[in-house]
Structure formats: structure tokens, C-alpha cells
Design an enzyme around this catalytic site. Structure first.
Site, short mmCIF file in Angstrom:
data_model
loop_
_atom_site.label_atom_id
_atom_site.label_comp_id
_atom_site.label_asym_id
_atom_site.label_seq_id
_atom_site.Cartn_x
_atom_site.Cartn_y
_atom_site.Cartn_z
N SER A 179 0.85 -1.21 0.00
CA SER A 179 0.00 0.00 0.00
C SER A 179 0.87 1.25 0.00
O SER A 179 2.06 1.20 0.36
CB SER A 179 -0.89 -0.02 1.26
OG SER A 179 -1.64 1.16 1.38
N ASP B 49 4.04 -7.68 3.84
CA ASP B 49 2.92 -6.90 4.36
C ASP B 49 1.97 -7.84 5.08
O ASP B 49 1.95 -9.04 4.83
CB ASP B 49 2.17 -6.19 3.21
CG ASP B 49 1.43 -4.94 3.66
OD1 ASP B 49 1.87 -3.82 3.30
OD2 ASP B 49 0.42 -5.07 4.39
N VAL C 33 5.39 -7.35 10.96
CA VAL C 33 6.73 -6.90 11.38
C VAL C 33 6.89 -6.81 12.90
O VAL C 33 7.99 -6.63 13.39
CB VAL C 33 7.14 -5.56 10.73
CG1 VAL C 33 7.27 -5.69 9.22
CG2 VAL C 33 6.21 -4.42 11.12
N SER D 8 9.18 10.72 9.40
CA SER D 8 8.03 11.60 9.10
C SER D 8 8.38 13.01 9.53
O SER D 8 9.20 13.20 10.44
CB SER D 8 6.81 11.12 9.89
OG SER D 8 5.79 12.10 9.87
N TYR E 149 3.23 8.64 17.67
CA TYR E 149 3.75 8.61 16.30
C TYR E 149 5.06 9.41 16.21
O TYR E 149 6.03 8.94 15.60
CB TYR E 149 2.69 9.19 15.36
CG TYR E 149 3.00 9.03 13.90
CD1 TYR E 149 3.00 7.78 13.30
CD2 TYR E 149 3.30 10.15 13.11
CE1 TYR E 149 3.28 7.64 11.95
CE2 TYR E 149 3.58 10.02 11.76
CZ TYR E 149 3.58 8.75 11.18
OH TYR E 149 3.86 8.62 9.84
N LYS F 164 8.79 8.08 15.11
CA LYS F 164 9.51 8.60 13.95
C LYS F 164 10.78 9.34 14.38
O LYS F 164 11.78 9.37 13.66
CB LYS F 164 8.60 9.50 13.11
CG LYS F 164 7.42 8.73 12.51
CD LYS F 164 7.88 7.53 11.69
CE LYS F 164 6.76 6.82 10.97
NZ LYS F 164 7.21 5.69 10.14
N PHE G 151 1.42 12.74 2.74
CA PHE G 151 1.36 12.12 1.42
C PHE G 151 0.03 11.38 1.28
O PHE G 151 -0.48 10.83 2.25
CB PHE G 151 2.54 11.14 1.25
CG PHE G 151 3.77 11.81 0.71
CD1 PHE G 151 4.40 12.82 1.43
CD2 PHE G 151 4.30 11.44 -0.51
CE1 PHE G 151 5.53 13.46 0.94
CE2 PHE G 151 5.43 12.08 -1.02
CZ PHE G 151 6.05 13.08 -0.29
#
Ligand SMILES: NC(=O)c1ccc[n+]([C@@H]2O[C@H](COP(=O)([O-])OP(=O)(O)OC[C@H]3O[C@@H](n4cnc5c(N)ncnc54)[C@H](O)[C@@H]3O)[C@@H](O)[C@H]2O)c1
Length: 259
Positions: free
Chosen positions: A15, A36, A61, A155, A168, A172, A201
Site C-alpha cells: 500500500s 505486508d 513486522v 516523518s 507517532y 519517527k 502524502f
């Protein structure tokens, strides 16, 4: 590192940014192992890229045995094709927005925090860690002796996290901070490390955002397109002078503090 006739491992390759990178690397003559959790999307991506150029490995993962099985499968595929490993792009990632203290006086959920760290940080380091012995064993490229490139995904939230993005941003920020010491560890093996830090994005992850959020984030520019991320990933692999660095891909945008 020349992409042609090399194999690249891409987590989250079914994806968004990972998928666009798989497409770009195949266009450049490479081979891709798509790892994935989502097997429907994984199968679709491989059928689009062609089964001779791409292989899907269902993989979570956050589970080290699952990563080990996918690496083992990839190594066996590389032996079949004779196209040596050239790099790993750990692009699987999640975001689970949650505030430090909500209006009902509930603090951030620790399981939610740990989940984001497990996918984004542990899932990155475990995949890279398990791929490395195989990269180091690959033949060095005839041009410059390079054995591999690690392209990690951070990010803009590593630098300008918004409200609700503590987990998050922490994940990152960790990717960003790992970049230089990892580079220093790996340079003697002929392996480079580059981290890309996109802002907003277009992808499945960001399609969940409300229009209000999207509008505020897109000022003053449009969101990035997955293929623009993929172009940067390709450059990170091909350009030997990119090493030990975090590259922002944000069109000049700096995230606002609140929406
Ligand atoms: N889209 C953006 O605006 C943006 C911005 C900055 C950073 N990023 C980062 O880019 C990366 C790709 O994000 P995207 O926007 O393409 O998201 P996406 O949701 O489109 O794709 C992520 C993929 O990762 C897979 N995945 C999630 N958890 C997994 C797990 N435990 N094991 C294996 N696969 C798993 C999903 O199935 C999905 O296919 C992420 O690391 C994300 O944090 C995205």
C-alpha cells in the site's frame, strides 16, 4: 547502488508509499520482495508488477518469527533468480492519534503507545537487523563495492508533531535518531543508510483523516504523491553520496501545532 538486477525488501509494500516504491524499483529493473500483513493487497501488487519481478510474503513486522520467515523466503527467491539483495526499505507503519490527557481526564493509553512503537520502531529495526547478514554477504557492486542500502521511513512528525501525535512522533523521532549510528555501524560493510521524512502524502493512512485535518495540513501546498516518495527512495539507493542523513520530503511545509 545500481537498482537493475538487484532485489529489494519492502515492508508495507502492499500500500501507499511502500507500494509506490516497489513499482518504481521494478520500473528501474529491480526485483522486489513485498512484505505486508495485508495479503489481498500484497497479491494484487505482485500480480500488477509481474510474478517474475515481485514476490509477496505475508508478514507481521511486530513478530520476529514472521520477519524471519519472510527473510528466509526472500533469500530462497534470490537464490532462484540470481538477483542479489541490494537493500531493505522498512515502510510498514501505523499511526494511532491519541492525546496525552483527554477531556475525561484519561491519560494516553500505554497499550496504544506500545503498539505504535512496536510497528514503527521495533518492526523497522527487526526487519533491517535480520536483512543485514544477507546484505553483507551479497556481492559488492562493480561500480563502487556497495553491498546494500537501508532506506528508513520517518516523518515530518519527528520534528513537528501535532496534537495527538506523541506516540507517532516518538516512533519517527526514534527512526531519525537511529540513522547516524546505524550508518556508522554499517559503513565498513559497504552498506549505506538514508532516512526519508515525508510530510503529508496521499495514502490509505492519510485517507482516514477528516477533510478539516487534511485542509489544515495541506496549507500551503498539496499533499505529496506516493510516486514522489518513490522517486526519493530510488535516489537514496542510487546516489552513493546520500548516507547517514534524514531527508525531509515536505514541499517546504512545516506542520502547524494545532488544527
Ligand atoms: N502517508 C503519509 O502522509 C506519511 C507521512 C509520513 C510518514 N509516513 C510513513 O510512511 C510509511 C508508509 O505509510 P503509508 O502512508 O504508505 O501507509 P499505508 O497505510 O498506505 O501503508 C502501510 C502498509 O503497512 C502495512 N502494515 C501495517 N502494519 C504492519 C505490520 N505490523 N506488519 C506488516 N505490515 C504492516 C499495512 O498493511 C499497509 O499495507 C509509514 O511508516 C508511515 O508512517 C507516511
Amino acid at each position: 547502488m545500481k537498482i537493475e538486477d538487484r532485489t529489494f525488501i519492502i515492508s508495507g509494500g502492499a500500500s501507499g508509499l511502500g507500494q509506490a516504491t516497489a513499482q518504481e524499483l521494478v520500473r528501474a529493473g529491480g526485483y522486489v520482495a513485498v512484505l505486508d500483513m495485508n495479503d489481498d493487497n500484497g497479491a494484487a501488487v505482485v500480480s500488477e508488477l509481474g510474478a517474475d519481478k515481485a514476490r509477496f510474503f505475508q508478514c507481521n513486522v511486530t513478530e520476529t518469527e514472521s520477519v524471519a520467515a519472510a527473510i528466509k523466503g526472500t533469500v530462497a527467491w534470490v537464490q532462484e533468480t540470481g538477483k542479489p539483495l541490494g537493500g531493505v526499505i522498512p515502510a510498514a507503519g501505523v499511526s494511532l492519534p491519541s492525546t496525552m490527557l483527554d477531556r475525561h481526564n484519561q491519560p494516553l493509553s500505554l497499550p496504544d503507545f506500545n503498539f505504535v512503537m512496536a510497528v514503527n520502531v521495533t518492526g523497522t529495526i527487526d526487519l533491517v537487523r535480520q536483512a543485514l547478514p544477507h546484505l553483507a554477504a551479497a556481492a559488492g557492486s562493480p561500480e563502487d563495492g556497495e553491498r546494500g542500502v537501508v532506506v528508513m521511513v520517518a516523518s515530518a512528525a519527528a520534528f513537528e508533531g501535532q496534537r495527538g501525535q506523541v506516540s507517532y512522533s516518538a516512533s519517527k523521532g526514534a527512526i531519525t535518531a537511529m540513522t547516524l549510528p546505524m550508518t556508522r555501524d554499517l559503513s565498513r560493510f559497504g552498506i549505506r543508510v538514508v532516512t526519508l521524512a515525508p510530510s503529508l502524502f496521499e495514502s490509505a493512512m492519510t485517507s482516514l483523516m477528516s477533510d478539516k485535518v487534511r485542509k489544515s495540513l495541506e496549507v500551503p501546498r498539496r499533499a505529496g504523491r506516493p510516486e514522489e516518495f518513490a522517486m526519493a527512495a530510488r535516489q537514496a539507493i542510487e546516489n552513493v553520496m546520500l548516507n547517514g542523513t534524514v531527508i525531509r520530503l515536505d514541499g517546504g511545509m512545516r506542520m502547524p501545532s494545532k488544527l
